[in-house]
Design an enzyme around this catalytic site. Sequence first.
Site, short mmCIF file in Angstrom:
data_model
loop_
_atom_site.label_atom_id
_atom_site.label_comp_id
_atom_site.label_asym_id
_atom_site.label_seq_id
_atom_site.Cartn_x
_atom_site.Cartn_y
_atom_site.Cartn_z
N GLU A 190 0.83 -1.21 0.00
CA GLU A 190 0.00 0.00 0.00
C GLU A 190 0.87 1.26 0.00
O GLU A 190 1.88 1.32 0.70
CB GLU A 190 -0.88 -0.04 1.25
CG GLU A 190 -1.77 1.18 1.47
CD GLU A 190 -2.55 1.10 2.78
OE1 GLU A 190 -3.48 1.91 2.95
OE2 GLU A 190 -2.24 0.23 3.63
N LYS A 217 -9.09 3.35 -2.28
CA LYS A 217 -9.48 2.68 -1.04
C LYS A 217 -10.82 3.18 -0.53
O LYS A 217 -11.03 4.39 -0.36
CB LYS A 217 -8.39 2.92 0.01
CG LYS A 217 -8.53 2.13 1.29
CD LYS A 217 -7.31 2.39 2.17
CE LYS A 217 -7.31 1.57 3.44
NZ LYS A 217 -6.10 1.85 4.26
N CYS A 268 -5.57 -2.98 2.18
CA CYS A 268 -5.44 -3.04 3.64
C CYS A 268 -6.77 -3.21 4.37
O CYS A 268 -7.37 -4.29 4.31
CB CYS A 268 -4.69 -1.78 4.10
SG CYS A 268 -4.00 -1.91 5.78
#
Length: 270
Positions: free
Chosen positions: A40, A109, A141
Amino acid sequence: MQIELIQAESHEGEIKRNLDKALDYLRRCDPQTELAIFPETFLTGFSEQGHIHDRALRLDGPEVASLAAVSRERDMAIAIGMLEQLGDDVFNTTLFITPEDGVAWYYRKTHLWFSERGQVRAGDRLVCGSWRGKRIGLLICYDIEFPETARALASMECDLLVVTNGNMDPYGPVHRFAAHARAFENQLFFAMTNRCGYGAGCRFAGESAAIAPDGQLLGALGREEGVLKITLDFSRLDEARGQYRYLEDRRMILNEKIKHHANGQRWWLL
């Protein structure tokens, strides 16, 4: 399909250093590797108070162009994270770069960790694309802690779920458990590359891993920098889905039939 999980340390705001490191890893990949996966926000490091716009990159910027050139040179796809500048907004974004199209698709995200809220903007859509006969979805994540995200990608006929990760201590076990669960319950391959080392006041957990569609571990790294090379045998998708298919066996009508009982309890109606 041969993939490489490149578990490496990156540095907040040191974009040239991070890019050079990524390019070096890519040029050292096995010639048979078709997809390299980084952590990430690997290119930029995380957003931090007072350091958001100065770290963000554009999709059409020279850094991304350099990665696209290596993708063509090595005939290999790349999944890599960065902070993305779009107008006045900044997103936590993962790129899927291919030799054919450069940035073939990207994912912003959707589930922000508490320290990101108020600094970057949440994305508003999930993404799954086709590349060389395989359906590949992206998550980042914290997204994987929500079963709905992976299930939505599975409903898009995802074969391989690619996760760029920046998970830190003491939460390493959370993502180890989630990785197996998301692969098993959706009957797809799961490949997660996590960050390692220190940065943004955190010690990152490493433990990148690849999981088969039956939930079995294909391979994993420890906490130090390193590369995991794995070959994905996509015939295992058919094996995992051979006797039962969770997506087809779901009874979604139950979600619609909730009735509030007079005493405040919820009852499922069949």
